[in-house]
Write a protein that holds these residues in place. Structure first.
Motif, PDB file in Angstrom:
ATOM      1  N   TRP A 145      57.980  43.695  14.492  1.00 29.72           N
ATOM      2  CA  TRP A 145      57.655  44.956  15.157  1.00 29.72           C
ATOM      3  C   TRP A 145      58.427  45.029  16.463  1.00 29.72           C
ATOM      4  CZ3 TRP A 145      53.225  41.407  15.400  1.00 29.72           C
ATOM      5  CH2 TRP A 145      52.617  41.239  14.153  1.00 29.72           C
ATOM      6  N   ARG A 146      58.515  46.207  17.023  1.00 29.34           N
ATOM      7  CA  ARG A 146      58.988  46.355  18.405  1.00 29.34           C
ATOM      8  C   ARG A 146      57.742  46.560  19.253  1.00 29.34           C
ATOM      9  NH1 ARG A 146      59.876  51.927  19.561  1.00 29.34           N
ATOM     10  NH2 ARG A 146      59.322  53.247  17.783  1.00 29.34           N
ATOM     11  N   VAL A 147      57.657  45.834  20.336  1.00 28.28           N
ATOM     12  CA  VAL A 147      56.426  45.772  21.112  1.00 28.28           C
ATOM     13  C   VAL A 147      56.670  46.309  22.514  1.00 28.28           C
ATOM     14  CG1 VAL A 147      54.588  44.275  21.971  1.00 28.28           C
ATOM     15  CG2 VAL A 147      55.712  43.740  19.790  1.00 28.28           C
ATOM     16  N   LEU A 148      55.789  47.206  22.946  1.00 34.90           N
ATOM     17  CA  LEU A 148      55.770  47.671  24.322  1.00 34.90           C
ATOM     18  C   LEU A 148      54.636  46.951  25.038  1.00 34.90           C
ATOM     19  CD1 LEU A 148      56.624  49.616  26.605  1.00 34.90           C
ATOM     20  CD2 LEU A 148      54.957  51.256  25.670  1.00 34.90           C
ATOM     21  N   TRP A 149      54.984  46.128  26.018  1.00 33.62           N
ATOM     22  CA  TRP A 149      54.001  45.351  26.762  1.00 33.62           C
ATOM     23  C   TRP A 149      53.620  46.111  28.029  1.00 33.62           C
ATOM     24  CZ3 TRP A 149      52.068  40.430  25.501  1.00 33.62           C
ATOM     25  CH2 TRP A 149      52.678  39.801  24.416  1.00 33.62           C
ATOM     26  N   LEU A 150      52.351  46.468  28.157  1.00 33.47           N
ATOM     27  CA  LEU A 150      51.841  47.170  29.321  1.00 33.47           C
ATOM     28  C   LEU A 150      50.763  46.320  29.974  1.00 33.47           C
ATOM     29  CD1 LEU A 150      51.420  50.694  27.684  1.00 33.47           C
ATOM     30  CD2 LEU A 150      53.344  49.903  29.087  1.00 33.47           C
ATOM     31  N   GLY A 151      50.852  46.148  31.298  1.00 30.36           N
ATOM     32  CA  GLY A 151      49.880  45.328  32.009  1.00 30.36           C
ATOM     33  C   GLY A 151      49.112  46.141  33.030  1.00 30.36           C
ATOM     34  N   LEU A 152      47.810  45.896  33.107  1.00 30.26           N
ATOM     35  CA  LEU A 152      46.955  46.529  34.108  1.00 30.26           C
ATOM     36  C   LEU A 152      46.625  45.502  35.185  1.00 30.26           C
ATOM     37  CD1 LEU A 152      44.412  48.513  31.883  1.00 30.26           C
ATOM     38  CD2 LEU A 152      46.720  49.170  32.628  1.00 30.26           C
ATOM     39  N   THR A 153      46.684  45.928  36.426  1.00 31.48           N
ATOM     40  CA  THR A 153      46.395  45.024  37.528  1.00 31.48           C
ATOM     41  C   THR A 153      45.721  45.795  38.650  1.00 31.48           C
ATOM     42  OG1 THR A 153      47.360  43.334  38.984  1.00 31.48           O
ATOM     43  CG2 THR A 153      48.633  45.344  38.661  1.00 31.48           C
ATOM     44  N   MET A 154      45.283  45.078  39.669  1.00 32.89           N
ATOM     45  CA  MET A 154      44.694  45.663  40.872  1.00 32.89           C
ATOM     46  C   MET A 154      44.675  44.593  41.948  1.00 32.89           C
ATOM     47  SD  MET A 154      40.557  45.733  40.136  1.00 32.89           S
ATOM     48  CE  MET A 154      40.723  47.057  38.959  1.00 32.89           C
ATOM     49  N   PRO A 155      44.490  44.974  43.210  1.00 29.42           N
ATOM     50  CA  PRO A 155      44.402  43.961  44.268  1.00 29.42           C
ATOM     51  C   PRO A 155      43.297  42.956  43.965  1.00 29.42           C
ATOM     52  CG  PRO A 155      44.653  46.136  45.223  1.00 29.42           C
ATOM     53  CD  PRO A 155      44.455  46.345  43.754  1.00 29.42           C
ATOM     54  N   ARG A 156      43.542  41.710  44.344  1.00 24.05           N
ATOM     55  CA  ARG A 156      42.629  40.630  43.967  1.00 24.05           C
ATOM     56  C   ARG A 156      41.222  40.838  44.505  1.00 24.05           C
ATOM     57  NH1 ARG A 156      44.858  34.602  43.951  1.00 24.05           N
ATOM     58  NH2 ARG A 156      46.097  35.649  42.352  1.00 24.05           N
ATOM     59  N   ASP A 157      41.080  41.304  45.732  1.00 16.43           N
ATOM     60  CA  ASP A 157      39.742  41.506  46.293  1.00 16.43           C
ATOM     61  C   ASP A 157      38.943  42.521  45.472  1.00 16.43           C
ATOM     62  OD1 ASP A 157      40.326  39.700  48.256  1.00 16.43           O
ATOM     63  OD2 ASP A 157      40.651  41.180  49.840  1.00 16.43           O
ATOM     64  N   GLU A 158      39.611  43.583  45.057  1.00 20.01           N
ATOM     65  CA  GLU A 158      38.939  44.600  44.248  1.00 20.01           C
ATOM     66  C   GLU A 158      38.570  44.038  42.878  1.00 20.01           C
ATOM     67  OE1 GLU A 158      37.432  48.276  42.771  1.00 20.01           O
ATOM     68  OE2 GLU A 158      37.652  47.393  44.769  1.00 20.01           O
ATOM     69  N   LEU A 159      39.469  43.223  42.312  1.00 15.51           N
ATOM     70  CA  LEU A 159      39.178  42.618  41.017  1.00 15.51           C
ATOM     71  C   LEU A 159      37.956  41.712  41.109  1.00 15.51           C
ATOM     72  CD1 LEU A 159      40.049  42.180  38.066  1.00 15.51           C
ATOM     73  CD2 LEU A 159      41.455  40.269  38.868  1.00 15.51           C
ATOM     74  N   TYR A 160      37.895  40.887  42.140  1.00 12.76           N
ATOM     75  CA  TYR A 160      36.739  40.009  42.317  1.00 12.76           C
ATOM     76  C   TYR A 160      35.449  40.812  42.490  1.00 12.76           C
ATOM     77  CZ  TYR A 160      39.892  36.001  43.026  1.00 12.76           C
ATOM     78  OH  TYR A 160      40.827  35.014  42.869  1.00 12.76           O
ATOM     79  N   ARG A 161      35.531  41.923  43.214  1.00 16.68           N
ATOM     80  CA  ARG A 161      34.349  42.756  43.395  1.00 16.68           C
ATOM     81  C   ARG A 161      33.872  43.297  42.047  1.00 16.68           C
ATOM     82  NH1 ARG A 161      32.905  47.826  43.592  1.00 16.68           N
ATOM     83  NH2 ARG A 161      35.032  48.573  43.177  1.00 16.68           N
ATOM     84  N   ARG A 162      34.804  43.743  41.219  1.00 20.73           N
ATOM     85  CA  ARG A 162      34.434  44.263  39.907  1.00 20.73           C
ATOM     86  C   ARG A 162      33.838  43.167  39.029  1.00 20.73           C
ATOM     87  NH1 ARG A 162      38.470  48.863  37.550  1.00 20.73           N
ATOM     88  NH2 ARG A 162      38.826  50.017  39.478  1.00 20.73           N
ATOM     89  N   ILE A 163      34.419  41.985  39.102  1.00 15.01           N
ATOM     90  CA  ILE A 163      33.882  40.866  38.332  1.00 15.01           C
ATOM     91  C   ILE A 163      32.448  40.590  38.744  1.00 15.01           C
ATOM     92  CG2 ILE A 163      34.023  38.358  38.018  1.00 15.01           C
ATOM     93  CD1 ILE A 163      37.101  38.694  38.097  1.00 15.01           C
ATOM     94  N   ASP A 164      32.193  40.518  40.048  1.00 15.20           N
ATOM     95  CA  ASP A 164      30.852  40.213  40.538  1.00 15.20           C
ATOM     96  C   ASP A 164      29.862  41.296  40.128  1.00 15.20           C
ATOM     97  OD1 ASP A 164      31.988  37.990  41.650  1.00 15.20           O
ATOM     98  OD2 ASP A 164      31.943  38.722  43.721  1.00 15.20           O
ATOM     99  N   GLU A 165      30.272  42.549  40.218  1.00 13.91           N
ATOM    100  CA  GLU A 165      29.390  43.637  39.811  1.00 13.91           C
ATOM    101  C   GLU A 165      29.096  43.562  38.320  1.00 13.91           C
ATOM    102  OE1 GLU A 165      31.222  47.258  41.001  1.00 13.91           O
ATOM    103  OE2 GLU A 165      30.561  47.105  43.097  1.00 13.91           O
ATOM    104  N   ARG A 166      30.088  43.202  37.532  1.00 13.31           N
ATOM    105  CA  ARG A 166      29.867  43.102  36.088  1.00 13.31           C
ATOM    106  C   ARG A 166      28.896  41.978  35.762  1.00 13.31           C
ATOM    107  NH1 ARG A 166      34.559  41.800  31.724  1.00 13.31           N
ATOM    108  NH2 ARG A 166      34.167  39.697  32.496  1.00 13.31           N
ATOM    109  N   VAL A 167      29.040  40.841  36.430  1.00 14.65           N
ATOM    110  CA  VAL A 167      28.123  39.730  36.190  1.00 14.65           C
ATOM    111  C   VAL A 167      26.691  40.139  36.534  1.00 14.65           C
ATOM    112  CG1 VAL A 167      27.486  37.390  36.889  1.00 14.65           C
ATOM    113  CG2 VAL A 167      29.892  37.955  36.476  1.00 14.65           C
ATOM    114  N   ASP A 168      26.503  40.791  37.674  1.00 15.85           N
ATOM    115  CA  ASP A 168      25.161  41.251  38.048  1.00 15.85           C
ATOM    116  C   ASP A 168      24.623  42.228  37.009  1.00 15.85           C
ATOM    117  OD1 ASP A 168      25.140  39.723  40.368  1.00 15.85           O
ATOM    118  OD2 ASP A 168      25.945  41.347  41.615  1.00 15.85           O
ATOM    119  N   ARG A 169      25.481  43.106  36.516  1.00 13.25           N
ATOM    120  CA  ARG A 169      25.063  44.075  35.496  1.00 13.25           C
ATOM    121  C   ARG A 169      24.684  43.368  34.194  1.00 13.25           C
ATOM    122  NH1 ARG A 169      29.186  46.985  36.095  1.00 13.25           N
ATOM    123  NH2 ARG A 169      30.430  46.293  34.317  1.00 13.25           N
ATOM    124  N   GLN A 170      25.433  42.343  33.827  1.00 13.41           N
ATOM    125  CA  GLN A 170      25.127  41.603  32.603  1.00 13.41           C
ATOM    126  C   GLN A 170      23.776  40.900  32.696  1.00 13.41           C
ATOM    127  OE1 GLN A 170      28.652  39.199  32.584  1.00 13.41           O
ATOM    128  NE2 GLN A 170      29.710  40.482  31.090  1.00 13.41           N
TER     129      GLN A 170
END
Length: 329
Positions: free
Chosen positions: A189-214
């Motif tokens: 196949w021909r593959v288009l690689w797309l990556g999603l990112t964000m600043p690390r502090d924001e990523l950690y905040r989202r991770i922590d919120e997700r854990v609390d939600r879980q």
């Protein structure tokens, strides 16, 4: 003329929004999602994996989700086989495969055409190594792997005991390094690689919120139910982030608050590991999901990709009305 059929790969660290974005792209371009997340494979493990519900999938077919019992074992070779089959079936239906996930090993083995080393499982040797990991700690096995196969040790973190054991098993069984036996063949196949990112502090905040939600949604009860159903606490599925820490709480090894904080810390570390490896993949085109217009730019990139030649000529771009706004990341 490029006659290979298209595949879109959507990668990024945990909690960055890959699932929602893959669904939105599938709705826009007539696609189906192939999960490359090792945690989504297991039935009954929904809260701790943040697995999308049927409603959240919005009618988009998903593959390699809920295909295993948590007591089942699974291998990289089996994933590669099953994902290749799913992609072929999606192409046969004239639709677009969107491979989405954050397990770098799965993504690379599938989309870079890895040859999986032909070393059959050795249950007795695995049991011995698992016992050593429990007695001496995962770092002891990882140090041994660094000695015999430093390339493999560099790409497998110590906490991924299962993969460390597999690499040692290959060396001890064949006398050759896993990385020597691995080869690559360009995928069809021909593959288009797309990556999603964000600043690390924001990523950690989202991770922590997700854990609390879980936890609020019933993560402890989910793990307790799995144990009551007979899933061994040391089953490979139960080593996933969130599950092993709650098992430690339920077996009296730590308090609940400590377990929750450990999940957050370990998930931060895992996200760093994901980004380290994904950043080494020069073919990935990155989009910061905190920047205005990121999704529109990503969608336009997929449109350009799909206008290129394929086996069937020019691939049609399905505009279903989706994708007008950025999905929830």
């Amino acid at each position: 003329m490029n006659k290979r059929k298209p595949v879109v790969a959507l990668v990024g660290p945990t909690s960055v929004g890959k699932t929602a974005t893959a669904i939105e792209l599938a709705l826009t371009f007539g696609g189906e999602v192939v999960s490359a997340d090792s945690r989504y494979l297991y039935r009954g493990m929904d809260i701790g994996t943040d697995k999308p519900t049927l409603e959240e999938r919005r009618g988009v077919p998903h593959h390699l989700i809920d295909i295993l019992d948590p007591r089942d074992d699974y291998s990289l070779a089996l994933f590669q086989r099953d994902a290749q089959r799913a992609i072929e079936e999606i192409h046969a239906r004239g639709r677009l495969p969107i491979v989405a996930g954050g397990t770098p090993l799965y993504l690379r083995a599938l989309l870079e055409g890895w040859h999986i080393p032909p070393a059959p499982p050795n249950p007795e040797l695995r049991a011995q190594l698992e016992l050593r990991a429990r007695r001496e700690g995962p770092e002891a096995l990882h140090r041994e792997l660094q000695t015999v196969d430093p390339v493999a040790a560099a790409r497998i973190p110590p906490e991924n005991v299962r993969r460390v054991i597999r690499a040692l098993e290959i060396f001890l069984t064949t006398g050759r390094r896993m990385t020597e036996l691995e080869g690559r063949e360009a995928p069809p196949w021909r593959v288009l690689w797309l990556g999603l990112t964000m600043p690390r502090d924001e990523l950690y905040r989202r991770i922590d919120e997700r854990v609390d939600r879980q936890v609020a949604r019933g993560l402890v009860e989910e793990v307790r139910r799995l144990l009551e159903q007979g899933v061994p606490p040391d089953a490979p599925a139960m080593t996933a982030l969130g599950y092993r820490q709650i098992v430690a709480f339920l077996t009296g090894q730590m308090g609940l608050e400590e377990a929750i904080q450990r999940i957050k810390y370990d998930t931060h570390r895992y996200a760093r590991h994901q980004l380290t490896w994904l950043r080494r993949m020069k073919q990935v085109e990155w989009y910061d999901v905190t920047q205005p217009g990121w999704y529109e730019q990503l969608r336009e990139r997929v449109e350009r990709f799909l206008r290129e030649e394929s086996d069937e000529g020019v691939v049609a771009v399905h505009q279903s009305g989706g994708g007008k706004e950025a999905p929830r990341a």
